[in-house]
Motif scaffolding. Structure first.
Motif, PDB file in Angstrom:
ATOM      1  N   LEU A 198       0.833  -1.205   0.000  1.00 22.84           N
ATOM      2  CA  LEU A 198       0.000   0.000   0.000  1.00 22.84           C
ATOM      3  C   LEU A 198       0.866   1.252   0.000  1.00 22.84           C
ATOM      4  CD1 LEU A 198      -2.844   1.311   0.370  1.00 22.84           C
ATOM      5  CD2 LEU A 198      -2.474   1.099   2.827  1.00 22.84           C
ATOM      6  N   ARG A 199       1.897   1.229   0.786  1.00 21.92           N
ATOM      7  CA  ARG A 199       2.830   2.361   0.895  1.00 21.92           C
ATOM      8  C   ARG A 199       3.488   2.642  -0.449  1.00 21.92           C
ATOM      9  NH1 ARG A 199       7.732   1.777   5.253  1.00 21.92           N
ATOM     10  NH2 ARG A 199       8.782   3.783   4.910  1.00 21.92           N
ATOM     11  N   HIS A 200       3.922   1.589  -1.152  1.00 21.08           N
ATOM     12  CA  HIS A 200       4.558   1.755  -2.464  1.00 21.08           C
ATOM     13  C   HIS A 200       3.590   2.308  -3.496  1.00 21.08           C
ATOM     14  CE1 HIS A 200       8.561  -0.463  -2.324  1.00 21.08           C
ATOM     15  NE2 HIS A 200       8.090  -0.608  -1.101  1.00 21.08           N
ATOM     16  N   LEU A 201       2.294   2.047  -3.305  1.00 21.23           N
ATOM     17  CA  LEU A 201       1.302   2.502  -4.274  1.00 21.23           C
ATOM     18  C   LEU A 201       0.919   3.966  -4.091  1.00 21.23           C
ATOM     19  CD1 LEU A 201      -0.979  -0.662  -4.364  1.00 21.23           C
ATOM     20  CD2 LEU A 201       0.671   0.081  -6.106  1.00 21.23           C
ATOM     21  N   LEU A 202       1.293   4.542  -2.971  1.00 20.81           N
ATOM     22  CA  LEU A 202       1.023   5.958  -2.720  1.00 20.81           C
ATOM     23  C   LEU A 202       2.163   6.821  -3.260  1.00 20.81           C
ATOM     24  CD1 LEU A 202      -0.407   5.614   0.888  1.00 20.81           C
ATOM     25  CD2 LEU A 202      -1.630   6.575  -1.082  1.00 20.81           C
ATOM     26  N   PRO A 203       1.914   8.094  -3.527  1.00 18.72           N
ATOM     27  CA  PRO A 203       3.001   8.968  -3.985  1.00 18.72           C
ATOM     28  C   PRO A 203       4.171   8.978  -2.998  1.00 18.72           C
ATOM     29  CG  PRO A 203       0.882  10.055  -4.214  1.00 18.72           C
ATOM     30  CD  PRO A 203       0.623   8.793  -3.452  1.00 18.72           C
ATOM     31  N   ALA A 204       5.377   9.176  -3.502  1.00 19.38           N
ATOM     32  CA  ALA A 204       6.573   9.161  -2.658  1.00 19.38           C
ATOM     33  C   ALA A 204       6.506  10.189  -1.539  1.00 19.38           C
ATOM     34  CB  ALA A 204       7.815   9.394  -3.513  1.00 19.38           C
ATOM     35  N   ALA A 205       5.761  11.273  -1.752  1.00 19.59           N
ATOM     36  CA  ALA A 205       5.651  12.320  -0.731  1.00 19.59           C
ATOM     37  C   ALA A 205       5.015  11.824   0.551  1.00 19.59           C
ATOM     38  CB  ALA A 205       4.851  13.498  -1.280  1.00 19.59           C
ATOM     39  N   VAL A 206       4.383  10.660   0.510  1.00 17.85           N
ATOM     40  CA  VAL A 206       3.789  10.097   1.730  1.00 17.85           C
ATOM     41  C   VAL A 206       4.861   9.813   2.778  1.00 17.85           C
ATOM     42  CG1 VAL A 206       3.916   7.615   1.210  1.00 17.85           C
ATOM     43  CG2 VAL A 206       1.945   8.535   2.475  1.00 17.85           C
ATOM     44  N   GLU A 207       6.110   9.709   2.365  1.00 13.55           N
ATOM     45  CA  GLU A 207       7.201   9.402   3.296  1.00 13.55           C
ATOM     46  C   GLU A 207       7.688  10.641   4.053  1.00 13.55           C
ATOM     47  OE1 GLU A 207       7.738   6.371   3.654  1.00 13.55           O
ATOM     48  OE2 GLU A 207       7.142   5.428   1.766  1.00 13.55           O
ATOM     49  N   LYS A 208       7.249  11.819   3.671  1.00 15.53           N
ATOM     50  CA  LYS A 208       7.759  13.030   4.310  1.00 15.53           C
ATOM     51  C   LYS A 208       7.103  13.251   5.669  1.00 15.53           C
ATOM     52  CE  LYS A 208       9.227  15.311   0.074  1.00 15.53           C
ATOM     53  NZ  LYS A 208       9.223  16.560  -0.709  1.00 15.53           N
ATOM     54  N   ASP A 209       7.776  14.020   6.515  1.00 12.37           N
ATOM     55  CA  ASP A 209       7.285  14.231   7.878  1.00 12.37           C
ATOM     56  C   ASP A 209       6.602  15.580   8.061  1.00 12.37           C
ATOM     57  OD1 ASP A 209       9.461  15.864   7.770  1.00 12.37           O
ATOM     58  OD2 ASP A 209      10.608  14.836   9.332  1.00 12.37           O
ATOM     59  N   THR A 210       6.266  16.238   6.940  1.00 11.09           N
ATOM     60  CA  THR A 210       5.464  17.466   6.979  1.00 11.09           C
ATOM     61  C   THR A 210       4.289  17.293   6.032  1.00 11.09           C
ATOM     62  OG1 THR A 210       6.833  18.457   5.241  1.00 11.09           O
ATOM     63  CG2 THR A 210       7.436  18.935   7.537  1.00 11.09           C
TER      64      THR A 210
END
Length: 542
Positions: free
Chosen positions: A152-164
């Motif tokens: 699921l995480r890989h299927l979301l945009p990479a910006a989902v990994e940011k902390d803001t």
């Protein structure tokens, strides 16, 4: 009352002016992923395809509308505390970048649902179903739910990994993914003996492993240059033997509480810690700490170089086995996992006769304390215990005699973990110009670490004897997390796919495109990586 320039006073009340209303409207629309014209940004109309995931899933069936995570999304679980734990992990992952509450609940429908149910999933497999009404991840075991969450995480945009908070939108492509791993052992090893790494640095590495569904963290806790785990019955092992490292730095060691925290954190990411105490060679830190472990009763000085093969426990002394039993007993009590690695490689200062005698004495001690023996493949020069696993690190050029011993052991029931040094040793230089790493096993570019089949790697080994793969990272030249990442990425995701995905589903030409797409995620996570010319990075690689 004084009012700012963006408010008007009417009927005795402050009201926002048109400029303020436009600004607020813009912010609200950005938060929902819409522009002022009502248009949807380009990424919203093209969610990440289901087959863009690393490792490659077993089966992908795209179709239907995507699901959109919004401010109203809930994460639904059944009554299982394990499922709730995975759901809380997912919520904590998504909240900083989306800005949404994403409450975890066992009521209602829709949204994101994690469910445990019987099915053809095995211990780590899962099914992900996505559509306009929601996303459901189903697994038989909590580990499968966790791996489904990584997909699921890989299927979301990479910006989902940011902390803001990021603008989104947060779309998950419609369709179904059905997945389960090829091998049960998909590991990485971190050598904390040549250079010491703190608890937080190890946790960072664990999080990176979890992203690619790796399920074993092998910690190399002792070597000539440092002893890294507190042992109450032999305290100088850590306080003196752990007081330095390659190059003469301060070294360090883990208290028992710190080691237990690493084990706990790894378990929360569904990784099993496999501790290694290397013996009878690679033991100078122990020999320097206690003179009685040496046959001549004289403790050698601490060692900060990088040579191997010069040290050995005194095989003929009973005190050696008292030492081994104490260490195994205390380490086994700290480690809930099934395995304990006893090393056994490069014991060049131990005669063959003594090596066999030592392994015959030590392997039953590991079993006595409830653990299964793992050893480097040199253990096949003795007699591996029933159920033992051997870790093969040989090269294409390894002698036929040495390979034959490994093949014979596999044919007689010993399981193999494959870690060929000229394929998956993460400390090998990529090219001659790589500023870090070694090259004794050759240069290992990204394609070489990916383009091989564990099931056919050693001719004569029954395919069922191969339990999986592991990528070791030795740290003679590695001193911090950034350097760990530079050597691990982009090779580590490929090794993870070698261990997870069916051989017939892997193809370098397709894989390198999927790998290039990971670069934006690594940027968002602050991961250092090597810009291999074999991978079409595009703008992300600059």
């Amino acid at each position: 009352m004084a009012h700012g320039r963006d408010t008007l006073v009417r009927d005795g009340r402050a009201r926002p002016c048109r400029r303020t209303l436009r600004l607020l409207g813009s912010l609200l629309l950005v938060g929902t992923g819409l522009s002022m014209t009502g248009a949807v940004p380009a990424q919203a109309t093209a969610p990440t395809p289901l087959d863009r995931v690393i490792p490659a899933p077993a089966s992908v069936a795209p179709g239907g509308s995507p699901y959109r995570i919004t401010r109203g999304t809930h994460i639904h679980v059944d009554g299982s505390p394990e499922a709730r734990g995975v759901a809380e992990y997912l919520a904590a992952l998504l909240r900083p970048s989306t800005g949404y509450r994403l409450p975890v609940t066992d009521h209602g429908a829709g949204g994101i649902r994690l469910r445990l149910a019987q099915g053809p999933f095995g211990a780590e497999g899962y099914r992900l179903d996505s559509g306009r009404g929601g996303v459901t991840i189903t697994a038989a075991r909590p580990a499968g739910l966790f791996h489904g969450v990584q997909t699921l995480r890989h299927l979301l945009p990479a910006a989902v990994e940011k902390d803001t908070v990021q603008p989104g939108p947060w779309l998950i492509a419609g369709g179904t993914v059905q997945d389960r791993p090829r091998y049960g052992w998909r590991g990485a090893m971190l050598d904390v003996s040549r250079h010491f790494f703190t608890v937080d640095q190890v946790k960072r590495f664990i999080d990176q492993l979890a992203l690619y569904k790796i399920n074993k963290l092998h910690l190399h806790l002792s070597d000539d240059q440092g002893w890294r785990i507190a042992i109450d019955s032999w305290p100088r092992l850590a306080t003196y033997g752990g007081s330095t490292e390659v190059g003469g730095g301060p070294g360090g060691h883990y208290t028992k509480a710190q080691y237990k925290e690493i084990v706990r954190y790894a378990a929360s990411r569904y990784l099993e810690v496999v501790p290694e105490i290397d013996m009878p060679g690679h033991t100078n830190a122990a020999l320097a700490s206690y003179a009685g472990l040496n046959c001549d009763g004289v403790a050698p000085p601490l060692y900060t170089g990088t040579e191997v093969g010069f040290s050995s426990l005194c095989v003929g002394e009973e005190s050696t086995y008292d030492f081994v039993e104490d260490v195994v007993r205390e380490l086994a009590a700290l480690t809930p996992g099934r395995y304990l690695h006893i090393g056994g490689d490069e014991a060049d200062s131990t005669s063959h006769e003594d090596y066999v005698k030592f392994m015959d004495r030590v392997q039953p001690v590991v079993a006595e304390y409830g653990k299964t023996v793992v050893g480097w493949h040199q253990l096949t020069g003795a007699t591996p215990a029933t159920g033992a696993l051997v870790q093969y690190w040989g090269l294409d050029s390894t002698s036929a005699e040495e390979k034959a011993r490994v093949v014979k052991a596999a044919q007689e029931g010993t399981g193999l973990i494959l870690s060929p040094a000229d394929r998956v040793y993460l400390d090998m230089k990529y090219t001659r110009d790589t500023p870090l790493g070694l090259s004794w096993a050759g240069y290992v570019e990204v394609r070489r670490s990916y383009d091989w089949d564990p099931g056919a790697y050693l001719p004569g080994v029954p395919e069922g004897a191969v339990r999986g793969v592991e990528a070791p990272l030795w740290t003679e030249t590695i001193e911090d997390s950034g350097q760990v990442e530079y050597m691990a990425f982009p090779r580590l995701p490929g090794v993870a796919e070698v261990g997870w995905s069916a051989a017939g589903s892997r193809d370098w030409e397709r894989y390198k495109v999927r790998l290039a797409a990971q670069a934006e995620r690594w940027k968002a996570l602050g991961v250092e990586w090597y810009r291999s010319p074999q991978v079409p990075w595009g703008a992300a690689g600059r």
